[in-house]
Scaffold this motif. Structure first.
Motif, mmCIF file in Angstrom:
data_model
loop_
_atom_site.group_PDB
_atom_site.id
_atom_site.type_symbol
_atom_site.label_atom_id
_atom_site.label_comp_id
_atom_site.label_asym_id
_atom_site.label_seq_id
_atom_site.Cartn_x
_atom_site.Cartn_y
_atom_site.Cartn_z
ATOM 1 N N GLU A 3 0.999 -1.366 -0.048
ATOM 2 C CA GLU A 3 -0.052 0.018 0.240
ATOM 3 C C GLU A 3 0.792 1.347 0.160
ATOM 4 O O GLU A 3 1.840 1.469 0.619
ATOM 5 C CB GLU A 3 -0.822 -0.080 1.215
ATOM 6 N N THR A 4 0.595 2.366 -0.779
ATOM 7 C CA THR A 4 1.073 3.546 -0.778
ATOM 8 C C THR A 4 0.459 4.680 -0.348
ATOM 9 O O THR A 4 -1.053 4.629 -0.499
ATOM 10 C CB THR A 4 1.738 3.932 -2.075
ATOM 11 N N THR A 12 -3.406 0.794 -3.292
ATOM 12 C CA THR A 12 -2.621 -0.602 -3.310
ATOM 13 C C THR A 12 -3.279 -1.538 -4.513
ATOM 14 O O THR A 12 -4.155 -1.263 -5.154
ATOM 15 C CB THR A 12 -3.083 -1.513 -1.852
ATOM 16 N N SER A 13 -2.350 -2.449 -4.809
ATOM 17 C CA SER A 13 -2.873 -3.284 -6.081
ATOM 18 C C SER A 13 -2.462 -4.792 -5.827
ATOM 19 O O SER A 13 -1.378 -4.889 -4.811
ATOM 20 C CB SER A 13 -2.428 -2.714 -7.494
ATOM 21 N N PHE A 14 -3.044 -5.837 -6.095
ATOM 22 C CA PHE A 14 -2.665 -7.343 -6.227
ATOM 23 C C PHE A 14 -3.380 -7.825 -7.498
ATOM 24 O O PHE A 14 -4.314 -7.466 -7.894
ATOM 25 C CB PHE A 14 -3.133 -7.643 -4.848
ATOM 26 N N PRO A 15 -2.666 -9.104 -7.718
ATOM 27 C CA PRO A 15 -3.433 -9.890 -8.740
ATOM 28 C C PRO A 15 -4.451 -10.817 -8.243
ATOM 29 O O PRO A 15 -4.561 -10.799 -7.195
ATOM 30 C CB PRO A 15 -2.081 -10.971 -9.236
ATOM 31 N N ARG A 28 -10.886 -5.982 2.107
ATOM 32 C CA ARG A 28 -11.466 -5.585 3.317
ATOM 33 C C ARG A 28 -10.534 -4.693 4.405
ATOM 34 O O ARG A 28 -10.801 -3.842 4.926
ATOM 35 C CB ARG A 28 -12.148 -6.733 4.068
ATOM 36 N N GLU A 29 -8.974 -5.270 4.501
ATOM 37 C CA GLU A 29 -8.129 -4.474 5.040
ATOM 38 C C GLU A 29 -7.874 -3.294 4.637
ATOM 39 O O GLU A 29 -7.884 -2.383 5.411
ATOM 40 C CB GLU A 29 -6.981 -5.392 4.886
ATOM 41 N N PHE A 30 -7.889 -3.164 3.295
ATOM 42 C CA PHE A 30 -7.774 -1.813 2.737
ATOM 43 C C PHE A 30 -8.892 -0.800 2.982
ATOM 44 O O PHE A 30 -8.767 0.452 3.228
ATOM 45 C CB PHE A 30 -7.668 -2.014 1.133
ATOM 46 N N LEU A 31 -10.164 -1.428 2.875
ATOM 47 C CA LEU A 31 -11.295 -0.568 3.085
ATOM 48 C C LEU A 31 -11.347 -0.282 4.550
ATOM 49 O O LEU A 31 -12.529 0.518 4.739
ATOM 50 C CB LEU A 31 -12.628 -1.060 2.671
ATOM 51 N N GLU A 38 -20.672 -0.957 7.457
ATOM 52 C CA GLU A 38 -20.822 -2.354 7.095
ATOM 53 C C GLU A 38 -21.616 -2.838 5.924
ATOM 54 O O GLU A 38 -21.016 -3.271 5.134
ATOM 55 C CB GLU A 38 -21.550 -3.037 8.470
ATOM 56 N N LEU A 39 -22.978 -2.267 5.911
ATOM 57 C CA LEU A 39 -23.475 -2.599 4.572
ATOM 58 C C LEU A 39 -22.910 -2.181 3.090
ATOM 59 O O LEU A 39 -22.881 -2.900 2.249
ATOM 60 C CB LEU A 39 -25.078 -2.043 4.586
ATOM 61 N N ARG A 40 -22.366 -0.852 3.091
ATOM 62 C CA ARG A 40 -21.719 -0.271 1.902
ATOM 63 C C ARG A 40 -20.350 -0.931 1.682
ATOM 64 O O ARG A 40 -20.165 -1.334 0.391
ATOM 65 C CB ARG A 40 -21.448 1.098 1.907
ATOM 66 N N GLU A 41 -19.685 -1.406 2.800
ATOM 67 C CA GLU A 41 -18.577 -2.059 2.482
ATOM 68 C C GLU A 41 -18.648 -3.521 2.063
ATOM 69 O O GLU A 41 -17.972 -3.994 1.132
ATOM 70 C CB GLU A 41 -17.719 -2.093 3.942
#
Length: 133
Positions: A3-4, A12-15, A28-31, A38-41
């Motif tokens: 993460e930057t 952040t990015s990931f394959p 979820r960790e990023f968010l 909770e609902l929007r996430e």
């Protein structure tokens, strides 16, 4: 990718791999810091997961998830190099009742504040946005 952070913005990015549960966990960790509620996430993670699954199902490639968050919004770009998704209006109309396919993009449009389908340099990108209001 790690993460930057730039000022208030984070990225952040990931394959996209076969283990979508790992992708959802990382998302979820990023968010968590975005405080979407909770609902929007949950809706956002589900929409990202559906887009990633579409990459695996239809494009036949692993693809990439790019997440960005600033003071106003959270954006997820789900990218596939196959570039098969070219209909920018896909998912605007609910599939017919009883249809076995075609719900993914429609659900993404129902769950997110904005959905864009972009085609650039032979790749397709589904850009999902949630506002942080």
């Amino acid at each position: 990718m790690a993460e930057t952070t730039r000022g208030e913005a984070r990225r952040t990015s990931f394959p996209i791999g076969d283990d979508l549960s790992e992708m959802r966990r990382r998302t979820r960790e990023f968010l968590a810091a975005a405080a979407l509620g909770e609902l929007r996430e949950t809706n956002f993670v589900l929409a990202i997961s559906e887009a990633a699954n579409n990459v695996l199902d239809h494009a036949g490639t692993e693809g990439l998830v790019v997440l960005r968050c600033d003071a106003e919004r959270v954006v997820a770009e789900i990218i596939d190099e196959a570039g098969l998704l070219t209909d920018t209006g896909a998912g605007r109309v609910q599939p017919p009742i009883g249809s076995r396919r075609g719900y993914g993009l429609w659900l993404m449009r129902e769950m997110c504040d904005s959905v864009e389908i972009l085609t650039e340099r032979g790749a397709s990108t589904v850009r999902l946005t949630m506002l942080r209001s």
